[in-house]
Design an enzyme around this catalytic site. Structure first.
Site, PDB file in Angstrom:
ATOM      1  N   ARG A 636       0.830  -1.204   0.000  1.00 53.58           N
ATOM      2  CA  ARG A 636       0.000   0.000   0.000  1.00 53.58           C
ATOM      3  C   ARG A 636       0.865   1.255   0.000  1.00 53.58           C
ATOM      4  O   ARG A 636       1.935   1.277   0.590  1.00 53.58           O
ATOM      5  CB  ARG A 636      -0.890   0.022   1.250  1.00 53.58           C
ATOM      6  CG  ARG A 636      -1.837  -1.136   1.381  1.00 53.58           C
ATOM      7  CD  ARG A 636      -2.979  -1.127   0.431  1.00 53.58           C
ATOM      8  NE  ARG A 636      -3.768   0.083   0.465  1.00 53.58           N
ATOM      9  CZ  ARG A 636      -4.996   0.163  -0.051  1.00 53.58           C
ATOM     10  NH1 ARG A 636      -5.567  -0.889  -0.627  1.00 53.58           N
ATOM     11  NH2 ARG A 636      -5.651   1.291  -0.015  1.00 53.58           N
ATOM     12  N   VAL A 637       0.359   2.273  -0.657  1.00 56.63           N
ATOM     13  CA  VAL A 637       1.065   3.548  -0.639  1.00 56.63           C
ATOM     14  C   VAL A 637       0.278   4.595   0.147  1.00 56.63           C
ATOM     15  O   VAL A 637       0.653   5.743   0.215  1.00 56.63           O
ATOM     16  CB  VAL A 637       1.340   4.066  -2.070  1.00 56.63           C
ATOM     17  CG1 VAL A 637       2.311   3.172  -2.790  1.00 56.63           C
ATOM     18  CG2 VAL A 637       0.048   4.205  -2.846  1.00 56.63           C
ATOM     19  N   ASP A 638      -0.854   4.164   0.701  1.00 56.56           N
ATOM     20  CA  ASP A 638      -1.619   5.098   1.529  1.00 56.56           C
ATOM     21  C   ASP A 638      -1.507   4.642   2.984  1.00 56.56           C
ATOM     22  O   ASP A 638      -0.683   3.811   3.319  1.00 56.56           O
ATOM     23  CB  ASP A 638      -3.086   5.153   1.070  1.00 56.56           C
ATOM     24  CG  ASP A 638      -3.704   3.761   0.997  1.00 56.56           C
ATOM     25  OD1 ASP A 638      -3.063   2.793   1.470  1.00 56.56           O
ATOM     26  OD2 ASP A 638      -4.823   3.633   0.487  1.00 56.56           O
ATOM     27  N   ASP A 639      -2.346   5.188   3.840  1.00 60.78           N
ATOM     28  CA  ASP A 639      -2.230   4.841   5.255  1.00 60.78           C
ATOM     29  C   ASP A 639      -3.058   3.624   5.611  1.00 60.78           C
ATOM     30  O   ASP A 639      -3.837   3.622   6.559  1.00 60.78           O
ATOM     31  CB  ASP A 639      -2.615   6.060   6.106  1.00 60.78           C
ATOM     32  CG  ASP A 639      -1.583   7.160   5.923  1.00 60.78           C
ATOM     33  OD1 ASP A 639      -0.389   6.825   5.939  1.00 60.78           O
ATOM     34  OD2 ASP A 639      -1.974   8.319   5.740  1.00 60.78           O
TER      35      ASP A 639
END
Ligand code: WTA
Length: 768
Positions: A636-639
């Site tokens: 993932r590149v988000d939180d």
């Protein structure tokens, strides 16, 4: 929304070689001579940039060292198609491949240098998609003529009335207007009818639909398709009798007993919208979901035994009801299944009038029930999933497109044959249990194994005991389970035959090559291809996945897109990148299984998924495409983090932590974890004057367990008298991630912090 982070990807720079290079590399993917050439290419390029897998045993990341290309070198294109189109020149079957870095199914993968696993001729010959050429033919059509491709497949299902003039209509671009996706609109159908009645009518009435393996070994249960239909009809009649109508929500909070898919199918039969809540969620999380979707009925059971532990589910539901009532939602009917092996009804707390024993009422209802025919675009279910804010998102799937898509992906990605016995270890509380325990397999008339217990109870051989017992042919699980069984030792595996297995599958997080190899060599005896399926709650079904038998696999790569899926990798500005590269994984154009909205919040749907890169669906994942066109998911590149394949928003854990009266502030990041894939690492600032103690640490963890569920409990609490913040007060998570993973020499520029000294302070407290 916060702008997405740099992908947690293989390389710290985006590496691209331009269109031409990609094209040439892709052109030799399936050529026999490729194996040798690939080696040569790898060596030749080593002087410029050298890449290898991260040496940590649980890590699947490919590290790139040396010179990388900058953005200016990247060429963009509007045709992602070229990443797969050169396959058409390839020969049909793998044949015997010689070469240092390739094996054919049936041979053991010996070392970390082995890169390619070719299907053998026998496997390919019987496969539904036996060659790259066939895939290419089908893939091309699916992209060039999606309406024709999908309507041909959809026609194989039962429709009371065919869809209208257009097979699909979509707007994928926020700049043009609201995002809208519709498939088979105007078509009238029922997914339960297609899962059950259709199979019963086509001669499969006596075929086993479900084998059920309880927590305790030694017994079992099963239902044929006609028995399952009868059970579903009885529950559907009960629900109808209690006033549940088309469009009403029903919350299901059940463990993996047969009543869970029965309840889902019963809702679908009458057009009610089910929302299954994973039975590992706490009362608070359940209450939050009840308040959001306001169900007419809640279906649960009194307790479940997992391993040697009894979990009193009904007590949890009772607490959730108190909470939801405070928020204005009270529940009139709580239908409770008596799960006798875990708890007797006499020991169950009860509220007369509201609580009803399933066994007392449901069996009294007729075993046939007329179907509620619904529009293809009528909602089928809501499933809450985590995002980058504290509030879970109600992912909404509709009926027709989801039906066609889950059935088709199941069939091809597992090379399904009617004689298969299929076991997916996922719980129906997650999307995998919706699409690939219930709907996808049953739409194909498959025999499905459902397991109530824990995979290491009574010991780590339980899975293989079950495989041998039911002669399982397709086994689909998560990398976290593979890693934990790998840790337990080969002896638990090899004491069982596992001869029935022919296809393996993986889902939920990237599978690291060493776990892939163990799964392949030890569990599958080097005979079984592994379908590493990349997809999401939002996508409804597989998006990037191997098709077993069709092309060689690379350990750790999800390989190529499924029919109709157009993945693109974009850079930070949203420009598509060609060839070998890393970036953000997006999808161009809709596919039938796509979610249609977030329940009650279409704006959040657009903001989260369609605004970051206008014109595309943004997955939230980082991705690398290698020189041969294979896709490698990098996380993932988000939180959002994936803990044991369970998706958790760091903001959810933070909001649970700060609800603790002694917690002033919290910042949560994911760290690599040997078994769970990712672990939860929390930086916590306590209220002024509260001493940092072991006792507070334990009570913080307990708070998270109570508010979300045990699976979300932090692995580490790092005391943080101060957090690294910019002058405008924004927490610099990049620095926290580096501290959490002890990459202290990679902290980068800390001079923009309001108080750079907090970094030193945090490092000093790292192991306290
Ligand atoms: C991750 C689960 C790498 C990914 C079906 C995605 C994967 C998130 C894979 C969705 C895979 C799932 N390889 N990563 N084969 N499958 N993921 O919604 O980060 O629970 O965005 O759906 O899991 O999780 P979700």
């Amino acid at each position: 929304m916060a702008s997405p982070r740099q992908p947690v990807s293989s390389s710290s720079v985006y590496v691209g070689k331009g269109v031409g290079a990609a094209h040439d590399a892709a052109a030799v993917i399936f050529d026999a001579s490729f194996v040798k050439r690939a080696l040569t290419v790898a060596r030749a390029s080593a002087s410029a940039s050298y890449s290898r897998f991260c040496c940590r045993p649980h890590c699947r990341r490919r590290l790139t060292f040396g010179i990388g290309m900058t953005f200016q070198n990247l060429k963009t294109t509007t045709c992602h198609f070229r990443h797969v189109e050169s396959m058409s020149t390839l020969r049909s079957l793998a044949g015997k491949v010689t070469g240092l870095n390739a094996v054919v199914l049936g041979e053991a993968l010996a070392s970390e240098d082995d890169e390619l696993v070719f299907p053998n001729d026998d496997f390919s010959r019987q496969a539904l998609v036996p060659s790259p050429k066939k895939y290419l033919e089908m893939y091309k059509r699916s992209v060039e003529d999606p309406a024709g491709f999908w309507s041909d497949i959809a026609s194989q299902f039962c429709w009371k009335q065919k869809w209208g003039q257009s097979v699909f209509s979509e707007n994928f671009d926020v700049r043009v207007g609201n995002i809208k996706i519709e498939w088979f609109k105007g078509g009238i159908t029922n997914i339960c009818y297609n899962c059950l009645d259709r199979n019963v009518e086509s001669g499969n009435a006596d075929k086993i639909a479900i084998y059920w393996e309880p927590n305790e070994p030694g017994s079992q249960d099963s239902l044929t398709y006609s028995q399952l239909l009868q059970r579903v009809c009885q529950l559907a009649n009960y629900l109808k009798d209690k006033g549940v109508k088309k469009g009403d929500a029903v919350v299901i909070y059940l463990p993996m007993i047969m009543e869970l898919p029965i309840a889902m199918l019963a809702c679908a039969r009458i057009g009610a919208v089910h929302s299954v809540v994973f039975a590992g969620f706490s009362a608070e999380s359940l209450a939050q979901r009840i308040v959001d979707c306001k169900p007419k009925v809640v279906i649960t059971c009194n307790a479940v035994k997992r391993g040697s532990k009894v979990i009193p589910l009904k007590d949890i539901v009772d607490v959730a009801f108190v909470e939801s009532t405070k928020n204005g939602i009270s529940i009139d009917i709580c239908l409770t299944y008596e799960n006798e092996s875990a708890m007797k009804r006499e020991s169950t707390k009860w509220q007369e009038g509201r609580d009803v024993w399933w066994q007392d009422v449901v069996p009294k209802y007729p075993t046939t029930c007329a179907v509620e025919w619904v529009d293809a675009e009528d909602p089928l279910f809501l499933l809450y999933t985590s995002g980058s804010t504290g509030k879970p998102k109600g992912v909404l799937h509709t009926t027709g497109g989801y039906m066609v898509y889950t059935a088709t992906t199941f069939k091809y990605a597992f090379d399904y044959k009617p004689s298969d016995i299929y076991w997916c270890t996922a719980d129906c509380g997650w999307i995998t249990g919706h699409s690939y325990v219930t709907y996808g397999p049953m739409l194909n008339g498959a025999t499905v194994v459902i397991f109530e217990g824990a995979p290491n109870y009574p010991d780590s051989g339980r899975c293989w005991d079950i495989v041998d017992k039911f002669k399982v042919t397709i086994f689909y699980t998560a990398p976290t389970l593979v890693r934990s069984l790998m840790r337990a030792g080969d002896e638990y595996v090899i004491r069982y035959s596992r001869k029935s297995l022919r296809v393996l599958g993986s889902v939920g997080e990237p599978i690291n090559p060493s776990a892939w190899r163990w799964f392949f060599n030890v569990v599958g005896d080097s005979r079984c291809p592994i379908s590493d399926t990349w997809w999401q709650t939002e996508t409804g079904g597989f998006m990037i996945t191997p098709l077993p038998g069709a092309w060689p696999q690379k350990p750790g790569s999800a390989t190529f897109p499924f029919f109709g899926v157009q993945p693109v990798i974009v850079d930070e500005k949203g420009a598509e990148i060609e060839g070998e590269c890393s970036g953000y994984l997006c999808v161009k154009s809709s596919w039938p299984g796509a979610f249609r909205t977030l329940y009650g919040d279409h704006e959040r749907y657009e903001t989260t998924y369609f605004k970051p890169f206008p014109g595309y669906y943004f997955s939230g994942d980082g991705c690398r495409r290698d020189k041969d066109g294979y896709y490698w998911l990098t996380g993932r590149v988000d939180d959002v983090i994936n803990v044991s394949g369970h998706r958790i928003g760091t903001a959810e854990v933070e909001s649970a932590l700060v609800s603790h009266p002694q917690c002033a502030e919290a910042a949560v990041v994911g760290i690599e974890h040997e078994v769970k894939g990712q672990g939860i690492y929390a930086f916590v600032t306590l209220v002024e004057g509260v001493p940092y103690s072991e006792e507070v640490r334990k009570s913080l963890i307990l708070t998270v367990r109570n508010q979300i569920g045990a699976f979300a409990a932090p692995d580490k609490i790092h005391w943080a008298p101060g957090l690294p913040k910019t002058r405008s007060g924004k927490i610099m998570r990049r620095i926290l991630r580096k501290i959490a993973s002890r990459q202290l020499d990679e902290l980068g520029d800390t001079s923009t912090l309001a108080d750079p000294s907090v970094v030193e302070q945090l490092i000093a407290l790292a192991d306290r």
